[in-house]
Design a protein around this motif. Structure first.
Motif, PDB file in Angstrom:
ATOM      1  N   GLN A 157     -46.495-130.428 -35.768  1.00  0.00           N
ATOM      2  CA  GLN A 157     -45.510-130.187 -34.718  1.00  0.00           C
ATOM      3  C   GLN A 157     -46.108-130.347 -33.321  1.00  0.00           C
ATOM      4  O   GLN A 157     -45.400-130.700 -32.388  1.00  0.00           O
ATOM      5  CB  GLN A 157     -44.962-128.757 -34.826  1.00  0.00           C
ATOM      6  N   ILE A 158     -47.400-130.054 -33.176  1.00  0.00           N
ATOM      7  CA  ILE A 158     -47.990-129.986 -31.842  1.00  0.00           C
ATOM      8  C   ILE A 158     -49.089-131.023 -31.618  1.00  0.00           C
ATOM      9  O   ILE A 158     -49.294-131.476 -30.484  1.00  0.00           O
ATOM     10  CB  ILE A 158     -48.531-128.551 -31.567  1.00  0.00           C
ATOM     11  N   ILE A 216     -41.728-134.556 -32.997  1.00  0.00           N
ATOM     12  CA  ILE A 216     -41.003-133.649 -32.101  1.00  0.00           C
ATOM     13  C   ILE A 216     -41.359-133.923 -30.640  1.00  0.00           C
ATOM     14  O   ILE A 216     -40.504-133.827 -29.749  1.00  0.00           O
ATOM     15  CB  ILE A 216     -41.293-132.170 -32.453  1.00  0.00           C
ATOM     16  N   LEU A 217     -42.617-134.309 -30.366  1.00  0.00           N
ATOM     17  CA  LEU A 217     -43.001-134.624 -28.994  1.00  0.00           C
ATOM     18  C   LEU A 217     -42.341-135.917 -28.516  1.00  0.00           C
ATOM     19  O   LEU A 217     -42.013-136.051 -27.331  1.00  0.00           O
ATOM     20  CB  LEU A 217     -44.520-134.720 -28.874  1.00  0.00           C
ATOM     21  N   THR A 252     -33.840-129.744 -30.441  1.00  0.00           N
ATOM     22  CA  THR A 252     -34.235-130.678 -29.377  1.00  0.00           C
ATOM     23  C   THR A 252     -33.024-131.373 -28.770  1.00  0.00           C
ATOM     24  O   THR A 252     -32.937-131.533 -27.542  1.00  0.00           O
ATOM     25  CB  THR A 252     -35.214-131.726 -29.936  1.00  0.00           C
ATOM     26  N   ALA A 258     -42.477-126.919 -27.917  1.00  0.00           N
ATOM     27  CA  ALA A 258     -43.035-127.419 -29.175  1.00  0.00           C
ATOM     28  C   ALA A 258     -43.868-126.342 -29.872  1.00  0.00           C
ATOM     29  O   ALA A 258     -43.771-126.154 -31.094  1.00  0.00           O
ATOM     30  CB  ALA A 258     -43.878-128.663 -28.906  1.00  0.00           C
ATOM     31  N   GLN A 263     -43.051-124.536 -33.477  1.00  0.00           N
ATOM     32  CA  GLN A 263     -44.069-124.481 -34.521  1.00  0.00           C
ATOM     33  C   GLN A 263     -44.215-123.064 -35.064  1.00  0.00           C
ATOM     34  O   GLN A 263     -44.359-122.855 -36.275  1.00  0.00           O
ATOM     35  CB  GLN A 263     -45.403-124.985 -33.967  1.00  0.00           C
TER      36      GLN A 263
END
Length: 457
Positions: free
Chosen positions: A157-158, A164-165, A365, A391, A395
């Motif tokens: 996720q990060i 997601i980014l 999002t 983000a 997570q």
């Protein structure tokens, strides 16, 4: 009346999603239903819907969003080319003789997979299938083992390149432009996916370091939970196989992230490099054939179609929500909130965290961020910092019982002999680490903003 309809629209969509209705059709269908009722009652101006064709054309013509299918293709191809299996076997032999070495290996491999695939569900399931039986067989505490797997799986996720980014980068860019218009600023500067990738890099690495520090602490203080393994049980360290399994993924990560960090490629171009590199890696491992390629292409099309269909439904929802005056309602609520901009920020983060229990990150999002993003940015928050904090927040919600998505993925591949309560117990320390990371990034925002400002000014 119109503002009441905006609130009712948002609540109705959340309830419909909790009931299990398809996300894209719920967003679009509920928005149209409310718009029709609003036209009949005189609370909605139908002219707002005239912007929909341009919105849809903009979605299909968006160069940034082209990175989504490419990164998904890269992730699915790596998942099916046994990269994780070879990496985990080699790293386990290297670190397994240390207390907690197997768990640390899982953490390192999970971070590498996160930087390679960016797909949480695939990483959690793959690592669960490969590592959990071995960890349990070697006497590892089930709670620590499952907690480690669930937490490292969510690193996708990060740690960039994260899907997601990519999605947040596009949404935050639009929100930033709207915020500038609200403030009467007409600047060509915008927020790119590359900015979020660079901003998330240091927090992601710190998070991996905190995970490993926790595992070392457990190994030292409670050695029975993370026993050391004899070398005979692991087999000899094959250095050639170790470097053969480690170097190609590292080269792929360096090619994708390095091209973005140095400015030689946009995230979309870097995604194309990653997709090609994943195919070459699969070919090198002799895992690439026509059937495999068809399977990867089908999986990529399925995920990409879902993302874009949700985006179309979310665009329709956003137009109708604004038509009912929902954006003005939120602006007024934030302006009157105690604590000013930070009070509004904490409320938004709390809402996103709770919504993370019932909605996927894609819906949050596309639905929540476009509503609150422009308002928060107009109040003076840094767009890169806000995007990375969201983000990190998502997570954390992915890990939190009882509805964390990562827990559902892991439960599906965990033996029945391990109760769900054990998995929940295992993730609690990692949730505390996640929350600590959020606090650290809040107190020292430079952790997120320093590298993007250093590279891009």
């Amino acid at each position: 009346m119109a503002e009441f309809m905006a609130i009712l629209l948002f609540i109705s969509i959340c309830l419909a999603l909790m009931a299990g209705y398809p996300v894209a059709f719920t967003l679009g269908g509920m928005a149209l239903l409310f718009a029709g009722f609003g036209v009949l009652t005189g609370t909605f101006d139908a002219s707002y819907l005239s912007a929909l064709p341009n919105r849809l054309f903009g979605i299909m013509n968006n160069q940034t969003m082209l990175a989504v299918p490419l990164f998904v293709f890269m992730g699915v191809m790596l998942e099916k080319s046994r990269v994780a299996e070879d990496l985990l076997e080699s790293m386990s032999r290297l670190f397994g003789t240390l207390r907690g070495g197997l768990a640390i290996s899982v953490c390192v491999v999970g971070a590498l997979l996160a930087a390679s695939t960016g797909i949480v569900g695939a990483t959690v399931v793959t690592m669960g299938l490969l590592a959990l039986p071995t960890m349990l067989k070697r006497g590892y505490d089930p709670a620590v083992a499952t907690g480690t797997l669930a937490a490292t799986g969510t690193l996708g996720q990060i740690i960039p390149p994260s899907i997601i980014l990519v999605l947040l980068g596009d949404v935050m860019s639009s929100a930033y432009q709207q915020a500038q218009l609200k403030m009467g600023i007409f600047s060509p500067k915008t927020v790119s996916v590359g900015d979020l990738f660079v901003g998330a890099l240091i927090p992601g690495l710190i998070l991996v370091g905190l995970y490993i520090a926790y595992l070392i602490g457990v190994a030292v203080l409670q050695p029975k939970k993370l026993p050391a393994l004899p070398q005979e049980a692991l087999g000899p360290i094959e250095w050639g196989k170790l470097f053969g399994s480690l170097i190609p993924p590292l080269l792929l990560i360096a090619a994708v992230l390095g091209s973005i960090l140095t400015g030689y490629a946009t995230p979309t171009e870097a995604a194309a490099i990653g997709a090609l590199g994943a195919m070459l890696l699969a070919l090198w491992k002799r895992q690439l054939n026509l059937a495999q390629l068809k399977s990867v292409a089908y999986g990529t099309t399925e995920i990409t179609s879902m993302v874009f269909l949700i985006l179309i439904g979310a665009s329709l929802f956003s137009l109708v929500f604004r038509g009912f005056g929902g954006e003005v309602l939120i602006e007024d609520a934030f302006a009157q909130m105690p604590g000013g901009v930070m009070g509004a920020f904490f409320v938004v983060m709390a809402v996103i965290f709770l919504l993370g229990f019932i909605l996927d990150f894609i819906e949050i999002t596309f639905v929540v961020v476009p509503i609150v993003g422009p308002v928060l940015l107009a109040m003076g928050l840094d767009p890169v910092w806000l995007g990375v904090m969201i983000a990190l927040n998502l997570q954390t919600s992915f890990l939190t019982p009882p509805f964390g998505f990562s827990l559902f993925y892991l439960r599906g591949v965990t033996p029945r002999s391990i109760p769900t309560a054990t998995i929940y117990k295992g993730v609690l320390p990692f949730i505390a680490i996640q929350l600590a990371m959020l606090v650290i990034a809040y107190i020292w925002p430079q952790i997120i903003t320093w590298l993007p400002h250093k590279l891009y000014g």
